[in-house]
Design an enzyme around this catalytic site. Structure first.
Site, PDB file in Angstrom:
ATOM      1  N   ASP A  27      -3.572   7.813   8.231  1.00 46.57           N
ATOM      2  CA  ASP A  27      -4.319   6.875   9.075  1.00 46.57           C
ATOM      3  C   ASP A  27      -3.340   6.134   9.988  1.00 46.57           C
ATOM      4  OD1 ASP A  27      -3.082   4.978   7.454  1.00 46.57           O
ATOM      5  OD2 ASP A  27      -4.869   4.541   6.287  1.00 46.57           O
ATOM      6  N   SER A  45       0.795  -1.226   0.000  1.00 50.85           N
ATOM      7  CA  SER A  45       0.000   0.000   0.000  1.00 50.85           C
ATOM      8  C   SER A  45       0.828   1.277   0.000  1.00 50.85           C
ATOM      9  CB  SER A  45      -0.936   0.011   1.218  1.00 50.85           C
ATOM     10  OG  SER A  45      -0.201  -0.113   2.422  1.00 50.85           O
ATOM     11  N   HIS A  99      -0.416   4.690   7.175  1.00 54.37           N
ATOM     12  CA  HIS A  99       0.051   5.337   5.949  1.00 54.37           C
ATOM     13  C   HIS A  99       0.289   6.836   6.115  1.00 54.37           C
ATOM     14  CE1 HIS A  99      -2.543   1.852   4.838  1.00 54.37           C
ATOM     15  NE2 HIS A  99      -1.467   1.564   4.114  1.00 54.37           N
TER      16      HIS A  99
END
Length: 346
Positions: free
Chosen positions: A321, A45, A324
């Site tokens: 978050d 991610s 990330h």
């Protein structure tokens, strides 16, 4: 988890400091004059720009994409991620996500992004393709003659393994005694993956070091976002030490300095020390947080009611978050990495 941390602390703490010392001397061969025209991306991610299915909660759901492009677009951030900033530095558009390759054909000339959020070197708790399968996709694209040998020779690869293998290890009750061998196993497989990508014709391979896992909000929340968990950072240090040694060996074998470490750990820590940009207040506190024990950024209840809150100014947060960076965070990391990139490519 607490038991594992306690047992590993003394071992990893020393290796963490060793890693910081070794970072100054390994992986610094120069790559002068190389001007890539394409980027191929593999990993998780931190570099995914839209491969996750839209049905999956996360990067395709609000409030992701709030800053850029103004709506959810498959990035695990409020805006741009590391891939976008590397493409900006190279002077090309961000490479097209693999799942959109047959829709946006005009963007194939910039390369392709095979990364899937939540994945690792090995299988993780998500059902998305691990790195080996991502490279299989790449190999198939090459067989389909989408890219010529000349295209590959003028390209670079970005290969990200940001920690999902380790969170999976802990989640499935991996033993403390087995942690060190598992880290070695992860780095060994990552090394094989990089070597395979190079063998397929990509000239240069950039591999970010593991970020400071103990500084991610999912860890610092237990410390009121005031300090990093040094035990978990020690794990990152050991991984990075092994990675540095592996990259040095690969470069000796290939004789062309094909492999380069991007010091993500150092870039994060430098940003924290400087409190990010002048806008960042507490770099360890995320902008988007879940409300309640089992909720996270983007969570909603059965009636569609939001189970999260978003800060008033995402540009004032390093983290978006619990895991990330925000666009502002990635901008800060890119600024810290830019001198190294300029040293390599200018």
């Amino acid at each position: 988890m607490d038991t594992i941390k306690a047992l590993l602390f003394s071992f990893f703490h020393l290796l963490f400091f060793l890693s910081g010392q070794q970072q100054q001397v390994l992986g610094h061969r120069q790559l002068y004059g190389f001007r890539p025209t394409k980027i191929f991306v593999f990993g998780d991610s931190y570099v995914d720009t839209g491969n996750i299915p839209k049905s999956v909660l996360g990067s395709w759901k609000e409030p992701y994409g709030l800053t850029f492009p103004g709506k959810p677009a498959g990035r695990f951030s409020d805006g741009r991620v590391l891939t976008d900033y590397l493409a900006r530095f190279v002077g090309i558009k961000s490479p097209i996500a693999y799942r959109w390759r047959k829709i946006a054909l005009k963007n194939l000339k910039y390369g392709m992004n095979f990364a899937f959020g939540g994945t690792g070197v090995f299988d993780t708790l998500v059902a998305n393709p691990n790195m080996t399968t991502q490279i299989d996709f790449f190999q198939q694209v090459i067989k389909e003659a989408v890219y010529s040998p000349a295209d590959l020779k003028s390209s670079l690869a970005l290969v990200s393994a940001a920690g999902n293998d380790y969170s999976t290890y802990v989640a499935v009750n991996g033993s403390a005694e087995g942690f060190q061998p598992f880290i070695t196993k992860v780095v060994n497989q990552l090394t094989l993956n990089m070597k395979r990508i190079h063998g397929l014709g990509v000239r240069k391979i950039l591999v970010p070091s593991l970020p400071p896992l103990g500084c991610l909000p999912q860890s610092t929340s237990k410390l009121s976002f005031q300090q990093c968990n040094e035990t978990e950072n020690s794990l990152s240090g050991f991984h990075n030490l092994l990675l540095q040694q592996a990259v040095a060996k690969l470069n000796n074998e290939t004789k062309d300095s094909a492999f380069v470490i991007l010091d993500l750990f150092g870039a994060f820590m430098t940003t924290f020390k400087n409190k990010g940009s002048s806008k960042t207040e507490n770099p360890l506190m995320p902008c988007c947080v879940g409300i309640g024990k089992d909720s996270s950024c983007g969570s909603v209840d059965d009636n569609g009611v939001k189970l999260y809150t978003v800060c008033a100014k995402p540009e004032a947060s390093f983290f978006w978050d619990g895991v990330h960076p925000s666009q502002e965070g990635w901008q800060s990391v890119y600024s810290a990495l830019k001198p190294k990139l300029q040293q390599i490519y200018c």
